[in-house]
Design a protein around this motif. Structure first.
Motif, PDB file in Angstrom:
ATOM      1  N   LEU A 194     -60.831 -20.637 -39.210  1.00  0.00           N
ATOM      2  CA  LEU A 194     -61.366 -21.962 -38.883  1.00  0.00           C
ATOM      3  C   LEU A 194     -62.836 -21.883 -38.486  1.00  0.00           C
ATOM      4  O   LEU A 194     -63.638 -22.751 -38.864  1.00  0.00           O
ATOM      5  N   ALA A 195     -63.206 -20.858 -37.730  1.00  0.00           N
ATOM      6  CA  ALA A 195     -64.602 -20.713 -37.314  1.00  0.00           C
ATOM      7  C   ALA A 195     -65.497 -20.471 -38.519  1.00  0.00           C
ATOM      8  O   ALA A 195     -66.571 -21.089 -38.645  1.00  0.00           O
ATOM      9  N   VAL A 196     -65.064 -19.602 -39.413  1.00  0.00           N
ATOM     10  CA  VAL A 196     -65.862 -19.327 -40.612  1.00  0.00           C
ATOM     11  C   VAL A 196     -65.964 -20.579 -41.480  1.00  0.00           C
ATOM     12  O   VAL A 196     -67.044 -20.928 -41.967  1.00  0.00           O
ATOM     13  N   THR A 197     -64.853 -21.285 -41.650  1.00  0.00           N
ATOM     14  CA  THR A 197     -64.865 -22.520 -42.437  1.00  0.00           C
ATOM     15  C   THR A 197     -65.787 -23.550 -41.801  1.00  0.00           C
ATOM     16  O   THR A 197     -66.566 -24.214 -42.495  1.00  0.00           O
ATOM     17  N   GLY A 198     -65.726 -23.664 -40.507  1.00  0.00           N
ATOM     18  CA  GLY A 198     -66.592 -24.618 -39.817  1.00  0.00           C
ATOM     19  C   GLY A 198     -68.062 -24.257 -39.921  1.00  0.00           C
ATOM     20  O   GLY A 198     -68.919 -25.141 -40.066  1.00  0.00           O
ATOM     21  N   LEU A 199     -68.386 -22.973 -39.859  1.00  0.00           N
ATOM     22  CA  LEU A 199     -69.791 -22.552 -39.965  1.00  0.00           C
ATOM     23  C   LEU A 199     -70.335 -22.702 -41.380  1.00  0.00           C
ATOM     24  O   LEU A 199     -71.481 -23.095 -41.578  1.00  0.00           O
ATOM     25  N   VAL A 200     -69.520 -22.366 -42.367  1.00  0.00           N
ATOM     26  CA  VAL A 200     -69.981 -22.406 -43.746  1.00  0.00           C
ATOM     27  C   VAL A 200     -70.090 -23.836 -44.265  1.00  0.00           C
ATOM     28  O   VAL A 200     -71.075 -24.209 -44.897  1.00  0.00           O
ATOM     29  N   THR A 201     -69.066 -24.659 -43.990  1.00  0.00           N
ATOM     30  CA  THR A 201     -69.035 -26.002 -44.574  1.00  0.00           C
ATOM     31  C   THR A 201     -69.516 -27.084 -43.624  1.00  0.00           C
ATOM     32  O   THR A 201     -69.767 -28.201 -44.066  1.00  0.00           O
ATOM     33  N   ALA A 202     -69.610 -26.788 -42.355  1.00  0.00           N
ATOM     34  CA  ALA A 202     -69.948 -27.776 -41.325  1.00  0.00           C
ATOM     35  C   ALA A 202     -68.986 -28.962 -41.342  1.00  0.00           C
ATOM     36  O   ALA A 202     -69.358 -30.094 -41.038  1.00  0.00           O
ATOM     37  N   ALA A 203     -67.727 -28.689 -41.683  1.00  0.00           N
ATOM     38  CA  ALA A 203     -66.701 -29.734 -41.716  1.00  0.00           C
ATOM     39  C   ALA A 203     -66.243 -30.027 -40.291  1.00  0.00           C
ATOM     40  O   ALA A 203     -65.824 -29.122 -39.566  1.00  0.00           O
ATOM     41  N   PRO A 204     -66.308 -31.288 -39.881  1.00  0.00           N
ATOM     42  CA  PRO A 204     -65.909 -31.625 -38.512  1.00  0.00           C
ATOM     43  C   PRO A 204     -64.441 -31.295 -38.209  1.00  0.00           C
ATOM     44  O   PRO A 204     -64.120 -30.878 -37.096  1.00  0.00           O
ATOM     45  N   TRP A 205     -63.553 -31.460 -39.196  1.00  0.00           N
ATOM     46  CA  TRP A 205     -62.144 -31.180 -38.936  1.00  0.00           C
ATOM     47  C   TRP A 205     -61.939 -29.702 -38.606  1.00  0.00           C
ATOM     48  O   TRP A 205     -61.129 -29.365 -37.750  1.00  0.00           O
ATOM     49  N   ALA A 206     -62.671 -28.808 -39.264  1.00  0.00           N
ATOM     50  CA  ALA A 206     -62.521 -27.379 -39.006  1.00  0.00           C
ATOM     51  C   ALA A 206     -63.070 -27.016 -37.630  1.00  0.00           C
ATOM     52  O   ALA A 206     -62.484 -26.213 -36.897  1.00  0.00           O
ATOM     53  N   ILE A 207     -64.183 -27.619 -37.268  1.00  0.00           N
ATOM     54  CA  ILE A 207     -64.794 -27.333 -35.963  1.00  0.00           C
ATOM     55  C   ILE A 207     -63.900 -27.840 -34.841  1.00  0.00           C
ATOM     56  O   ILE A 207     -63.658 -27.132 -33.857  1.00  0.00           O
ATOM     57  N   TRP A 208     -63.380 -29.053 -34.989  1.00  0.00           N
ATOM     58  CA  TRP A 208     -62.510 -29.608 -33.943  1.00  0.00           C
ATOM     59  C   TRP A 208     -61.178 -28.874 -33.870  1.00  0.00           C
ATOM     60  O   TRP A 208     -60.631 -28.661 -32.783  1.00  0.00           O
ATOM     61  N   THR A 209     -60.645 -28.477 -35.008  1.00  0.00           N
ATOM     62  CA  THR A 209     -59.391 -27.709 -34.991  1.00  0.00           C
ATOM     63  C   THR A 209     -59.610 -26.364 -34.316  1.00  0.00           C
ATOM     64  O   THR A 209     -58.770 -25.903 -33.533  1.00  0.00           O
ATOM     65  N   PHE A 210     -60.740 -25.729 -34.614  1.00  0.00           N
ATOM     66  CA  PHE A 210     -61.065 -24.475 -33.935  1.00  0.00           C
ATOM     67  C   PHE A 210     -61.195 -24.705 -32.429  1.00  0.00           C
ATOM     68  O   PHE A 210     -60.715 -23.901 -31.627  1.00  0.00           O
ATOM     69  N   ALA A 211     -61.839 -25.812 -32.040  1.00  0.00           N
ATOM     70  CA  ALA A 211     -62.020 -26.114 -30.617  1.00  0.00           C
ATOM     71  C   ALA A 211     -60.686 -26.329 -29.911  1.00  0.00           C
ATOM     72  O   ALA A 211     -60.559 -26.061 -28.714  1.00  0.00           O
ATOM     73  N   VAL A 212     -59.687 -26.778 -30.629  1.00  0.00           N
ATOM     74  CA  VAL A 212     -58.356 -26.979 -30.028  1.00  0.00           C
ATOM     75  C   VAL A 212     -57.569 -25.669 -30.004  1.00  0.00           C
ATOM     76  O   VAL A 212     -56.886 -25.362 -29.016  1.00  0.00           O
TER      77      VAL A 212
END
Length: 113
Positions: free
Chosen positions: A69-87
């Motif tokens: 999730l962290a890699v997906t959030g960093l590469v794509t800047a997708a809010p769902w991945a960042i928020w899911t990682f945060a949870v």
């Protein structure tokens, strides 16, 4: 299968079993205490999960999920991945500390209280 009456000796055995079950106080208490539930009992599930510590495989799987999730959030800047990682990440850290505590044998204060 016959729908008729049981033979006499089988009926006698069945009656004896029913009598012994009626005398069982513990069984009666259990049956009276049962209530119809519509869904899973979340309180019992939460209590069972807090009594039992996390398993190593579960923590490892959640770490892999968090990294993905962290890699997906960093590469794509997708809010769902960042928020899911945060949870998911605080849960992973909490479970990891509980697992390490259990593995280290830390049962509580040294004086036994």
């Amino acid at each position: 299968m016959s729908l008729g009456r049981l033979p006499e000796h089988e009926q006698h055995i069945l009656d004896e079993i029913e009598r012994s079950l009626r005398r069982d106080r513990r069984l009666n208490r259990l049956l009276r205490g049962r209530r119809a539930r519509r869904g899973p009992d979340l309180k019992r599930f939460a209590a069972r999960m807090t009594r039992r510590g996390p398993r190593g495989r579960t923590v490892a799987l959640l770490v892999v999920l968090s990294v993905a999730l962290a890699v997906t959030g960093l590469v794509t800047a997708a809010p769902w991945a960042i928020w899911t990682f945060a949870v998911v990440w605080p849960v992973v850290v909490f479970m990891g500390f509980r697992l390490l505590s259990r593995w280290s044998g830390d049962a509580g204060p040294p004086d036994g209280r």
